[in-house]
Design a protein around this motif. Structure first.
Motif, PDB file in Angstrom:
ATOM      1  N   ILE A 187       0.837  -1.212   0.000  1.00 49.17           N
ATOM      2  CA  ILE A 187       0.000   0.000   0.000  1.00 49.17           C
ATOM      3  C   ILE A 187       0.866   1.254   0.000  1.00 49.17           C
ATOM      4  O   ILE A 187       0.613   2.203  -0.760  1.00 49.17           O
ATOM      5  N   ASN A 188       1.915   1.272   0.843  1.00 55.11           N
ATOM      6  CA  ASN A 188       2.777   2.459   0.872  1.00 55.11           C
ATOM      7  C   ASN A 188       3.461   2.692  -0.474  1.00 55.11           C
ATOM      8  O   ASN A 188       3.582   3.821  -0.944  1.00 55.11           O
ATOM      9  N   GLY A 189       3.921   1.596  -1.091  1.00 49.27           N
ATOM     10  CA  GLY A 189       4.554   1.724  -2.394  1.00 49.27           C
ATOM     11  C   GLY A 189       3.589   2.222  -3.453  1.00 49.27           C
ATOM     12  O   GLY A 189       3.932   3.105  -4.249  1.00 49.27           O
ATOM     13  N   GLU A 190       2.380   1.688  -3.439  1.00 51.29           N
ATOM     14  CA  GLU A 190       1.387   2.116  -4.432  1.00 51.29           C
ATOM     15  C   GLU A 190       0.966   3.562  -4.190  1.00 51.29           C
ATOM     16  O   GLU A 190       0.705   4.303  -5.145  1.00 51.29           O
ATOM     17  N   MET A 191       0.887   3.974  -2.909  1.00 52.07           N
ATOM     18  CA  MET A 191       0.515   5.360  -2.627  1.00 52.07           C
ATOM     19  C   MET A 191       1.628   6.313  -3.062  1.00 52.07           C
ATOM     20  O   MET A 191       1.353   7.420  -3.526  1.00 52.07           O
ATOM     21  N   PHE A 192       2.868   5.875  -2.917  1.00 54.88           N
ATOM     22  CA  PHE A 192       3.984   6.751  -3.312  1.00 54.88           C
ATOM     23  C   PHE A 192       4.099   6.838  -4.824  1.00 54.88           C
ATOM     24  O   PHE A 192       4.245   7.927  -5.394  1.00 54.88           O
ATOM     25  N   ILE A 193       4.016   5.678  -5.484  1.00 58.20           N
ATOM     26  CA  ILE A 193       4.145   5.665  -6.946  1.00 58.20           C
ATOM     27  C   ILE A 193       2.855   6.147  -7.590  1.00 58.20           C
ATOM     28  O   ILE A 193       2.878   6.880  -8.593  1.00 58.20           O
ATOM     29  N   ALA A 194       1.683   5.696  -6.999  1.00 60.23           N
ATOM     30  CA  ALA A 194       0.362   6.184  -7.406  1.00 60.23           C
ATOM     31  C   ALA A 194       0.042   5.932  -8.870  1.00 60.23           C
ATOM     32  O   ALA A 194      -0.523   6.792  -9.545  1.00 60.23           O
ATOM     33  N   VAL A 195       0.418   4.777  -9.390  1.00 58.48           N
ATOM     34  CA  VAL A 195       0.060   4.476 -10.778  1.00 58.48           C
ATOM     35  C   VAL A 195      -0.852   3.258 -10.879  1.00 58.48           C
ATOM     36  O   VAL A 195      -1.606   3.140 -11.843  1.00 58.48           O
ATOM     37  N   VAL A 196      -0.781   2.334  -9.923  1.00 58.45           N
ATOM     38  CA  VAL A 196      -1.629   1.137  -9.964  1.00 58.45           C
ATOM     39  C   VAL A 196      -2.075   0.791  -8.555  1.00 58.45           C
ATOM     40  O   VAL A 196      -1.531   1.259  -7.566  1.00 58.45           O
ATOM     41  N   GLY A 197      -3.113  -0.071  -8.482  1.00 53.55           N
ATOM     42  CA  GLY A 197      -3.486  -0.713  -7.235  1.00 53.55           C
ATOM     43  C   GLY A 197      -4.363   0.114  -6.312  1.00 53.55           C
ATOM     44  O   GLY A 197      -4.807   1.223  -6.626  1.00 53.55           O
ATOM     45  N   LEU A 198      -4.593  -0.487  -5.132  1.00 58.11           N
ATOM     46  CA  LEU A 198      -5.464   0.148  -4.140  1.00 58.11           C
ATOM     47  C   LEU A 198      -4.854   1.447  -3.618  1.00 58.11           C
ATOM     48  O   LEU A 198      -5.582   2.385  -3.279  1.00 58.11           O
ATOM     49  N   GLY A 199      -3.521   1.486  -3.514  1.00 57.23           N
ATOM     50  CA  GLY A 199      -2.866   2.707  -3.051  1.00 57.23           C
ATOM     51  C   GLY A 199      -3.162   3.895  -3.948  1.00 57.23           C
ATOM     52  O   GLY A 199      -3.279   5.031  -3.471  1.00 57.23           O
ATOM     53  N   ARG A 200      -3.288   3.641  -5.248  1.00 56.10           N
ATOM     54  CA  ARG A 200      -3.622   4.738  -6.173  1.00 56.10           C
ATOM     55  C   ARG A 200      -5.011   5.292  -5.861  1.00 56.10           C
ATOM     56  O   ARG A 200      -5.213   6.518  -5.852  1.00 56.10           O
ATOM     57  N   ILE A 201      -5.984   4.392  -5.578  1.00 56.91           N
ATOM     58  CA  ILE A 201      -7.339   4.864  -5.264  1.00 56.91           C
ATOM     59  C   ILE A 201      -7.333   5.671  -3.969  1.00 56.91           C
ATOM     60  O   ILE A 201      -8.013   6.693  -3.851  1.00 56.91           O
ATOM     61  N   VAL A 202      -6.549   5.199  -2.971  1.00 56.42           N
ATOM     62  CA  VAL A 202      -6.464   5.939  -1.703  1.00 56.42           C
ATOM     63  C   VAL A 202      -5.898   7.333  -1.948  1.00 56.42           C
ATOM     64  O   VAL A 202      -6.416   8.330  -1.429  1.00 56.42           O
ATOM     65  N   THR A 203      -4.840   7.412  -2.742  1.00 58.36           N
ATOM     66  CA  THR A 203      -4.225   8.713  -3.025  1.00 58.36           C
ATOM     67  C   THR A 203      -5.192   9.643  -3.752  1.00 58.36           C
ATOM     68  O   THR A 203      -5.321  10.828  -3.408  1.00 58.36           O
ATOM     69  N   GLN A 204      -5.885   9.087  -4.741  1.00 56.85           N
ATOM     70  CA  GLN A 204      -6.838   9.909  -5.498  1.00 56.85           C
ATOM     71  C   GLN A 204      -8.005  10.370  -4.616  1.00 56.85           C
ATOM     72  O   GLN A 204      -8.425  11.525  -4.686  1.00 56.85           O
ATOM     73  N   ALA A 205      -8.526   9.445  -3.769  1.00 53.91           N
ATOM     74  CA  ALA A 205      -9.639   9.810  -2.885  1.00 53.91           C
ATOM     75  C   ALA A 205      -9.193  10.853  -1.866  1.00 53.91           C
ATOM     76  O   ALA A 205      -9.937  11.795  -1.556  1.00 53.91           O
ATOM     77  N   GLY A 206      -7.987  10.706  -1.339  1.00 51.49           N
ATOM     78  CA  GLY A 206      -7.476  11.701  -0.396  1.00 51.49           C
ATOM     79  C   GLY A 206      -7.325  13.066  -1.044  1.00 51.49           C
ATOM     80  O   GLY A 206      -7.613  14.093  -0.421  1.00 51.49           O
ATOM     81  N   GLY A 207      -6.896  13.083  -2.304  1.00 55.99           N
ATOM     82  CA  GLY A 207      -6.760  14.352  -3.020  1.00 55.99           C
ATOM     83  C   GLY A 207      -8.089  15.057  -3.228  1.00 55.99           C
ATOM     84  O   GLY A 207      -8.140  16.280  -3.346  1.00 55.99           O
ATOM     85  N   ARG A 208      -9.180  14.267  -3.288  1.00 58.55           N
ATOM     86  CA  ARG A 208     -10.527  14.854  -3.441  1.00 58.55           C
ATOM     87  C   ARG A 208     -11.188  15.104  -2.084  1.00 58.55           C
ATOM     88  O   ARG A 208     -12.370  15.452  -2.042  1.00 58.55           O
ATOM     89  N   PHE A 209     -10.463  14.871  -0.978  1.00 55.11           N
ATOM     90  CA  PHE A 209     -11.025  14.964   0.380  1.00 55.11           C
ATOM     91  C   PHE A 209     -12.231  14.044   0.538  1.00 55.11           C
ATOM     92  O   PHE A 209     -13.200  14.372   1.211  1.00 55.11           O
ATOM     93  N   ASP A 210     -12.162  12.866  -0.100  1.00 50.80           N
ATOM     94  CA  ASP A 210     -13.236  11.876  -0.055  1.00 50.80           C
ATOM     95  C   ASP A 210     -12.940  10.894   1.083  1.00 50.80           C
ATOM     96  O   ASP A 210     -12.368   9.831   0.869  1.00 50.80           O
ATOM     97  N   GLY A 211     -13.326  11.288   2.308  1.00 51.50           N
ATOM     98  CA  GLY A 211     -13.040  10.451   3.466  1.00 51.50           C
ATOM     99  C   GLY A 211     -13.702   9.093   3.387  1.00 51.50           C
ATOM    100  O   GLY A 211     -13.107   8.073   3.765  1.00 51.50           O
TER     101      GLY A 211
END
Length: 259
Positions: free
Chosen positions: A195-219
């Motif tokens: 998850i940490n790797g996907e959130m940092f790279i933010a190109v694939v996986g569940l981490g990407r969705i978390v990063t995108q949702a956080g950017g939209r303030f979608d708690g």
């Protein structure tokens, strides 16, 4: 023992605990009234929306590929290096300082390095998973090999067993319960690394969705994906525990703490 006490012991503790947690989440979410901690019902509604749109299914597939490849590499390195360090003092003296230093270092610090070397693809995420999960398995495997009772090894030698036979037929079976304990810790850290790797790279996986949702303030979206991540982690740990029970089925149930 009274009848009431006997019935109480038969109640399934895990479902009751989960139900209590769900009720507490729902109540606190309504009382708090903050955007980043919505009630459970709101999070579940958002989760259904994400599943219906197809985002969750495809992302879970990508994340599982990252997790399986990264954990397989970590498992191979962890067991092989751990056995070598546990069996041979010179190997432990040579590698121990690196293993302990990398175990205690924050693994996410290495993400920019992997990003620079491997690019913004799956390779960087897998490298982060390996960094998170390998060293705990090396440490546990080393300790497991070193704590094998010496009389077992001496007895095998007295019957003329070769070094290979001592390792594979005496030491590894005797060390298996502790090695598998390290594998269980490693798989949990692998999910965190994924998850940490996907959130940092933010190109694939569940981490990407978390990063995108956080950017939209979608708690609600962030917590919905968190529920999926927890399910993936529990599934991975459950699979490792099933393998553990099969490998170490010779261990008495009392030694496992089972009743």
């Amino acid at each position: 023992m009274t009848v009431a006490a006997h019935r109480g012991r038969r109640l399934p503790a895990a479902p009751i605990s989960l139900a209590a947690g769900a009720v507490a989440w729902e109540v606190v979410g309504h009382l708090a009234g903050v955007a980043f901690f919505p009630p459970l019902s709101t999070v579940l509604t958002r989760l259904v929306e994400l599943v219906s749109s197809g985002q969750i299914v495809s992302s879970v597939g990508d994340s599982l590929v990252n997790l399986v490849i990264g954990f397989a590499i970590s498992l191979g390195l962890g067991v092989v290096v751990g056995v070598a360090m546990g069996r041979y003092r010179k190997v432990e003296a040579a590698l121990g300082v690196y293993v302990n230093a990398l175990l205690t270092a924050p693994s996410l610090v290495f993400a920019p390095i992997f990003f620079s070397l491997l690019g913004e693809g799956r390779g960087s995420i897998i490298a982060v998973v390996v960094m998170y999960s390998t060293f705990i398995m090396i440490i546990n495997t080393t300790s497991a090999i070193q704590t094998v009772p010496a009389h077992l090894v001496e007895m095998a030698r007295s019957y003329g067993a070769s070094e290979r036979q001592i390792l594979f037929q005496v030491m590894l079976p005797a060390a298996a319960p502790m090695i598998m304990a390290g594998v269980r810790l490693g798989v949990g850290r692998a999910v965190t690394g994924m998850i940490n790797g996907e959130m940092f790279i933010a190109v694939v996986g569940l981490g990407r969705i978390v990063t995108q949702a956080g950017g939209r303030f979608d708690g609600a979206g962030v917590l919905a994906v968190l529920l999926v991540i927890i399910a993936v982690a529990l599934g991975a740990v459950g699979l490792v525990q099933a393998v553990d029970r099969r490998i170490t089925r010779w261990v008495p149930t009392t030694a496992r703490g089972e009743k």
